[in-house]
Design an enzyme around this catalytic site. Sequence first.
Site, PDB file in Angstrom:
ATOM      1  N   PHE A 111       0.818  -1.220   0.000  1.00 41.05           N
ATOM      2  CA  PHE A 111       0.000   0.000   0.000  1.00 41.05           C
ATOM      3  C   PHE A 111       0.848   1.264   0.000  1.00 41.05           C
ATOM      4  O   PHE A 111       0.360   2.348  -0.297  1.00 41.05           O
ATOM      5  CB  PHE A 111      -0.986   0.001   1.186  1.00 41.05           C
ATOM      6  CG  PHE A 111      -0.480   0.653   2.438  1.00 41.05           C
ATOM      7  CD1 PHE A 111       0.254  -0.041   3.365  1.00 41.05           C
ATOM      8  CD2 PHE A 111      -0.740   2.000   2.680  1.00 41.05           C
ATOM      9  CE1 PHE A 111       0.723   0.572   4.518  1.00 41.05           C
ATOM     10  CE2 PHE A 111      -0.284   2.625   3.822  1.00 41.05           C
ATOM     11  CZ  PHE A 111       0.464   1.910   4.748  1.00 41.05           C
ATOM     12  N   LYS A 112       2.135   1.139   0.322  1.00 40.15           N
ATOM     13  CA  LYS A 112       3.006   2.311   0.318  1.00 40.15           C
ATOM     14  C   LYS A 112       3.035   2.993  -1.060  1.00 40.15           C
ATOM     15  O   LYS A 112       3.273   4.189  -1.155  1.00 40.15           O
ATOM     16  CB  LYS A 112       4.429   1.924   0.734  1.00 40.15           C
ATOM     17  CG  LYS A 112       4.562   1.249   2.103  1.00 40.15           C
ATOM     18  CD  LYS A 112       4.087   2.126   3.247  1.00 40.15           C
ATOM     19  CE  LYS A 112       4.579   1.657   4.611  1.00 40.15           C
ATOM     20  NZ  LYS A 112       4.011   0.367   5.058  1.00 40.15           N
ATOM     21  N   ASP A 113       2.754   2.217  -2.108  1.00 45.74           N
ATOM     22  CA  ASP A 113       2.707   2.811  -3.453  1.00 45.74           C
ATOM     23  C   ASP A 113       1.610   3.863  -3.588  1.00 45.74           C
ATOM     24  O   ASP A 113       1.711   4.763  -4.415  1.00 45.74           O
ATOM     25  CB  ASP A 113       2.437   1.727  -4.501  1.00 45.74           C
ATOM     26  CG  ASP A 113       3.628   0.806  -4.723  1.00 45.74           C
ATOM     27  OD1 ASP A 113       4.771   1.296  -4.693  1.00 45.74           O
ATOM     28  OD2 ASP A 113       3.403  -0.403  -4.928  1.00 45.74           O
ATOM     29  N   LEU A 116       3.518   6.802  -2.209  1.00 51.46           N
ATOM     30  CA  LEU A 116       4.883   7.034  -2.693  1.00 51.46           C
ATOM     31  C   LEU A 116       4.976   7.137  -4.208  1.00 51.46           C
ATOM     32  O   LEU A 116       6.002   7.548  -4.737  1.00 51.46           O
ATOM     33  CB  LEU A 116       5.827   5.969  -2.151  1.00 51.46           C
ATOM     34  CG  LEU A 116       6.181   6.268  -0.681  1.00 51.46           C
ATOM     35  CD1 LEU A 116       6.802   5.053  -0.010  1.00 51.46           C
ATOM     36  CD2 LEU A 116       7.108   7.461  -0.571  1.00 51.46           C
TER      37      LEU A 116
END
Length: 496
Positions: A111-113, A116
């Site tokens: 989920f960091k995408d 980011l």
Amino acid sequence: MDLIYKSTRNNQETATASEAILKGLAGEGGLFVPSYIPKLDKSLKELSAMSYQEVAYEVMKLFMTDFTEEELKHCINSAYDKKFDTESIAELVKKEDAYYLELFHGATIAFKDMALSILPYLMTTSAKKNHVKNEIVILTATSGDTGKAALAGFADVPGTKIIVFYPKHGVSPIQEKQMVTQRGDNTYVIGIEGNFDDAQTGVKKMFSDAALAQEMNEAGYQFSSANSINIGRLVPQVVYYVYSYAALLARGEISEGEQINVVVPTGNFGNILAASYAKEMGIPIAKLICASNENKVLFDFFTTGCYDRNRDFILTSSPSMDILISSNLERLIYQTAGRDAEKNREFMKELNTDGVYTITEEMKEQMKDFYGNYATEEETAQTIKEVYDKTGYIIDTHTAVAAAVYKKYEKETDDKTKTVIASTASPYKFTRSVMNAIDPSYDSKTDFELIDELEKLSGVKVPQAIEDIRSAAVLHDTVCETADMCKEVKKILKIK
Ligand SMILES: *Cc1c(COP(=O)(O)O)cnc(C)c1O
């Protein structure tokens, strides 16, 4: 009054959105918080007719008050494009009695995408707006997923370098391989002989080192952060909570205004804080269910009002949640202490010196929408197996912590409110733990054999992010002691 940003540790320190993004962290270790949480100016119904990118604009325009419409739309449209393997950017999948919000369809399958992939655009736009001449050095501590997502986002972005510190013995083999194979002349990856908290503390220390900032400036550099302490990370995370509500409404799963619960597998408290911002903006969210693994410092906190990091750091199968110092909780502490930087600073000082602080009853009362619980390693594995056996759907270890906690919550409260579970990573990122949970006899296979088995079992094609690392060469092999993090940064930047 226009929304600006304030430091959680100094009432006098303010910044525009672009300045806050550039700085990453406020002075004296403080975090930037919006001066208030804005209300959505579109109805739920209007939002339900919008694409992810359109919802992103409606949410972000209210926080990024010094960005023009053109700038913000450029950032959004450059970020949320074909890098995601689904047009809807985030998928909502109904299984059993919950909706899994799949946030792992971006380039690095976590989920960091979601944040980011846009942060580099926000950062370079902010640099331009503020006439920054220095090269920006993104300094990042990672519990496994932020590192790769930040590397992918900033690789070869002109005017930036990115340095990632990860716990050498505290990430999954796939997570590590994803990071150490990262290409790009401006990327640096360093393993540390310590845990995530050590990495995060080391990074924060460099941020608040005035002498270092001076040396950096003389050499033509300045730091910023890709961690969720940067509001440029946090704000894009609000979007998918608004979007998921709108999607449920569009599909007729809920009626307009009907309340939902959300369950968030939590580490640094960024993701669930974003959900609470979505609620304050006007999304009908009833409970914010905070799910921890065996590092259950947040469960204890929500139960007792006492935050106590004096305990053993446990390495679990959900490494991205192996955290004892949840940085973003500071934003909630500040908020519930009446936006009083002085009071917040006291708590943070106690955390720093004694490793423990206790909030007031009044503050606790303001947190009553949060519910905390945790899942043991055994419960997490059991949940993966149960969900698979019943539905054929395979969830990763972090999502399984959330699903296990949701089961406990249902049993405890009998609450039938429709519930969204944040699904934070693809099971392909934690293949061994996931496959072992389904059948322990898988353990004799190699990582890449397991990947092929997972494909057979789930019917979900191996993601490109995994194909990319099958045969990729290791390009980063530096390992250092925690105490030497600053030395490594200076070496990279060729500062004496
Ligand atoms: C980072 C991460 C988390 C924890 O999110 P926070 O915002 O730090 O609370 C949970 N699951 C996965 C897969 C992650 O990468």
